[in-house]
Design an enzyme around this catalytic site. Structure first.
Site, short mmCIF file in Angstrom:
data_model
loop_
_atom_site.label_atom_id
_atom_site.label_comp_id
_atom_site.label_asym_id
_atom_site.label_seq_id
_atom_site.Cartn_x
_atom_site.Cartn_y
_atom_site.Cartn_z
CD GLU A 98 -3.20 0.25 0.30
OE1 GLU A 98 -2.88 0.69 -0.83
OE2 GLU A 98 -4.29 0.49 0.82
CG ASP A 99 -0.79 4.68 -1.94
OD1 ASP A 99 -1.55 4.11 -1.14
OD2 ASP A 99 -1.20 5.46 -2.82
CG ASP A 102 -4.92 8.89 5.89
OD1 ASP A 102 -3.92 9.29 6.48
OD2 ASP A 102 -5.46 9.51 4.96
CG PHE A 151 -3.71 16.57 0.95
CD1 PHE A 151 -4.95 16.02 1.21
CD2 PHE A 151 -3.17 16.44 -0.32
CE1 PHE A 151 -5.65 15.36 0.21
CE2 PHE A 151 -3.85 15.78 -1.32
CZ PHE A 151 -5.10 15.23 -1.05
CB VAL A 152 1.81 13.67 1.45
CG1 VAL A 152 2.37 14.30 2.71
CG2 VAL A 152 1.10 12.37 1.78
CG ASP A 158 -4.46 11.07 -6.96
OD1 ASP A 158 -5.47 11.49 -7.54
OD2 ASP A 158 -4.51 10.16 -6.09
NE ARG A 164 -2.76 8.76 -9.83
CZ ARG A 164 -3.38 8.22 -8.79
NH1 ARG A 164 -2.69 7.71 -7.81
NH2 ARG A 164 -4.69 8.21 -8.73
#
Length: 181
Positions: A98-99, A102, A151-152, A158, A164
């Site tokens: 997973e990227d 949260d 917020f990255v 994205d 991206r």
């Protein structure tokens, strides 16, 4: 390094990303000398998966899932699989790649879904972990970076299909989020 004008700062440089991913690949290779099957969720996880696979020293294969959120899945965790795995994972060593995690709700859903399919082992590799926002407990065996509640974007992450392609993880300016930038 040229920083995108919509980025407030570079949180994690390209060099730090590469170095940490190489270490994660070494850990996975050590844990699975006989091979591993990686599963990632489209689209954001592709960047992490690709670089991870390049550094694995054991036999490996990979597959993709795609999910669609109902309403605000960030809050509800309600998701629907829109692209399922192409191959059976029964009896295989599987690592979910997973990227970012949260709240953990979506990852928990994916984990349970894959677990029901009978893998030999099931572990999770996450590039970015934002533990402060966690609602659902998910086991993470391979972790890239803990990040603050910002917020990255970049490296697959994205905002409305933009950013991206940035080679680093950057913090998006609030003006870019609201469209005033």
């Amino acid at each position: 390094m040229q920083v995108h004008p919509d980025a407030e700062e570079v949180l994690i440089s390209e060099a730090r990303l590469r170095a940490r991913i190489k270490k994660i690949a070494a850990e996975i290779s050590e844990d699975y000398p006989d091979g591993v099957h990686l599963v990632t969720v489209l689209k954001g996880g592709v960047f992490f998966l690709t670089d991870l696979v390049r550094h694995l020293t054991v036999p490996n294969s990979f597959d993709f899932m795609a999910i669609s959120s109902y309403g605000t899945a960030v809050e509800s965790g309600e998701v629907r699989i829109t692209k399922d795995l192409d191959e059976s994972i029964q009896g295989r060593n599987v690592v979910i790649v997973e990227d970012i995690v949260d709240t953990g709700l979506t990852l928990a859903y994916i984990y349970k879904n894959i677990e029901r399919r009978g893998p030999k082992t099931l572990r999770v590799a996450v590039l970015l972990d934002r533990p402060r926002r966690r609602i659902a407990d998910v086991p993470i065996q391979y972790r890239g970076f803990d990040i603050p509640d910002l917020f990255v974007v970049g490296y697959g992450l994205d905002w409305r299909q933009k950013y991206r392609n940035l080679p680093y993880i950057g913090v998006l300016k609030s003006e870019a989020l609201t469209g005033n930038g």
